[in-house]
Design a protein around this motif. Structure first.
Motif, PDB file in Angstrom:
ATOM      1  N   LYS A 101       7.736   1.170  -8.189  1.00  0.00           N
ATOM      2  CA  LYS A 101       7.527  -0.343  -8.910  1.00  0.00           C
ATOM      3  C   LYS A 101       6.811  -1.092  -8.301  1.00  0.00           C
ATOM      4  O   LYS A 101       6.560  -1.168  -7.046  1.00  0.00           O
ATOM      5  N   GLU A 102       6.062  -2.171  -9.073  1.00  0.00           N
ATOM      6  CA  GLU A 102       5.212  -2.917  -8.541  1.00  0.00           C
ATOM      7  C   GLU A 102       5.650  -4.022  -7.663  1.00  0.00           C
ATOM      8  O   GLU A 102       5.196  -4.482  -6.798  1.00  0.00           O
ATOM      9  N   THR A 103       7.011  -4.069  -7.792  1.00  0.00           N
ATOM     10  CA  THR A 103       7.749  -5.256  -7.144  1.00  0.00           C
ATOM     11  C   THR A 103       8.160  -4.616  -5.731  1.00  0.00           C
ATOM     12  O   THR A 103       8.631  -5.382  -4.762  1.00  0.00           O
ATOM     13  N   PHE A 104       7.927  -3.452  -5.377  1.00  0.00           N
ATOM     14  CA  PHE A 104       8.397  -2.689  -3.981  1.00  0.00           C
ATOM     15  C   PHE A 104       7.943  -3.723  -2.808  1.00  0.00           C
ATOM     16  O   PHE A 104       8.492  -3.923  -1.977  1.00  0.00           O
ATOM     17  N   ARG A 105       6.837  -3.874  -2.989  1.00  0.00           N
ATOM     18  CA  ARG A 105       6.026  -4.779  -1.959  1.00  0.00           C
ATOM     19  C   ARG A 105       6.758  -6.165  -1.562  1.00  0.00           C
ATOM     20  O   ARG A 105       7.057  -6.360  -0.739  1.00  0.00           O
ATOM     21  N   GLU A 106       7.051  -6.631  -2.941  1.00  0.00           N
ATOM     22  CA  GLU A 106       7.502  -8.024  -2.833  1.00  0.00           C
ATOM     23  C   GLU A 106       9.080  -8.225  -2.094  1.00  0.00           C
ATOM     24  O   GLU A 106       9.431  -8.790  -1.549  1.00  0.00           O
ATOM     25  N   VAL A 107       9.788  -6.991  -2.565  1.00  0.00           N
ATOM     26  CA  VAL A 107      11.320  -6.827  -2.189  1.00  0.00           C
ATOM     27  C   VAL A 107      11.107  -6.705  -0.599  1.00  0.00           C
ATOM     28  O   VAL A 107      11.743  -7.006   0.069  1.00  0.00           O
ATOM     29  N   ILE A 108      10.263  -5.720   0.053  1.00  0.00           N
ATOM     30  CA  ILE A 108      10.179  -5.504   1.374  1.00  0.00           C
ATOM     31  C   ILE A 108       9.884  -6.735   1.988  1.00  0.00           C
ATOM     32  O   ILE A 108      10.407  -7.319   3.335  1.00  0.00           O
ATOM     33  N   VAL A 134       3.132  -3.654   4.963  1.00  0.00           N
ATOM     34  CA  VAL A 134       3.704  -4.151   3.924  1.00  0.00           C
ATOM     35  C   VAL A 134       2.738  -4.587   3.057  1.00  0.00           C
ATOM     36  O   VAL A 134       2.646  -4.359   1.627  1.00  0.00           O
ATOM     37  N   GLU A 135       1.809  -5.655   3.473  1.00  0.00           N
ATOM     38  CA  GLU A 135       0.609  -6.062   2.988  1.00  0.00           C
ATOM     39  C   GLU A 135      -0.072  -5.008   2.219  1.00  0.00           C
ATOM     40  O   GLU A 135      -0.916  -5.074   1.059  1.00  0.00           O
ATOM     41  N   SER A 136      -0.251  -3.817   2.870  1.00  0.00           N
ATOM     42  CA  SER A 136      -1.088  -2.750   2.321  1.00  0.00           C
ATOM     43  C   SER A 136      -0.630  -1.849   0.992  1.00  0.00           C
ATOM     44  O   SER A 136      -1.158  -0.621   0.484  1.00  0.00           O
ATOM     45  N   LEU A 137       0.805  -1.891   0.851  1.00  0.00           N
ATOM     46  CA  LEU A 137       1.557  -1.040   0.046  1.00  0.00           C
ATOM     47  C   LEU A 137       0.755  -1.454  -1.311  1.00  0.00           C
ATOM     48  O   LEU A 137       0.691  -2.458  -1.724  1.00  0.00           O
TER      49      LEU A 137
END
Length: 77
Positions: free
Chosen positions: A26-33, A74-77
């Motif tokens: 999901k696109e939100t994965f980075r935001e969750v982490i 995380v920023e690069s995910l």
């Protein structure tokens, strides 16, 4: 202990995510982490092995390096 590289940190993030049921596609994965890192200053510890935790207890400079590297990964995910 050698400082974990970006590839190993990314691998551990995905392993952690699979264990807790996060959908890494999901696109939100980075935001969750990112959110988890923001609310828990010690989130890094959830990704480390016991021997790595012991090492960090006496090497704060390595801990800070790992935290910065984790944020970059995380920023690069």
């Amino acid at each position: 202990m050698e400082t974990l590289n970006d590839i190993e940190l990314r691998k551990r993030l995905y392993e952690y995510s699979n264990q807790v049921g996060f959908d890494t596609k999901k696109e939100t994965f980075r935001e969750v982490i990112s959110f988890l890192i923001d609310i828990d200053q010690n989130f890094l510890y959830t990704l480390l092995k016991p021997e790595e935790l012991s090492y960090l207890a006496t090497h704060r400079d390595t801990e800070e390096q790992l935290k910065r590297r984790l944020e970059q990964v995380v920023e690069s995910l």
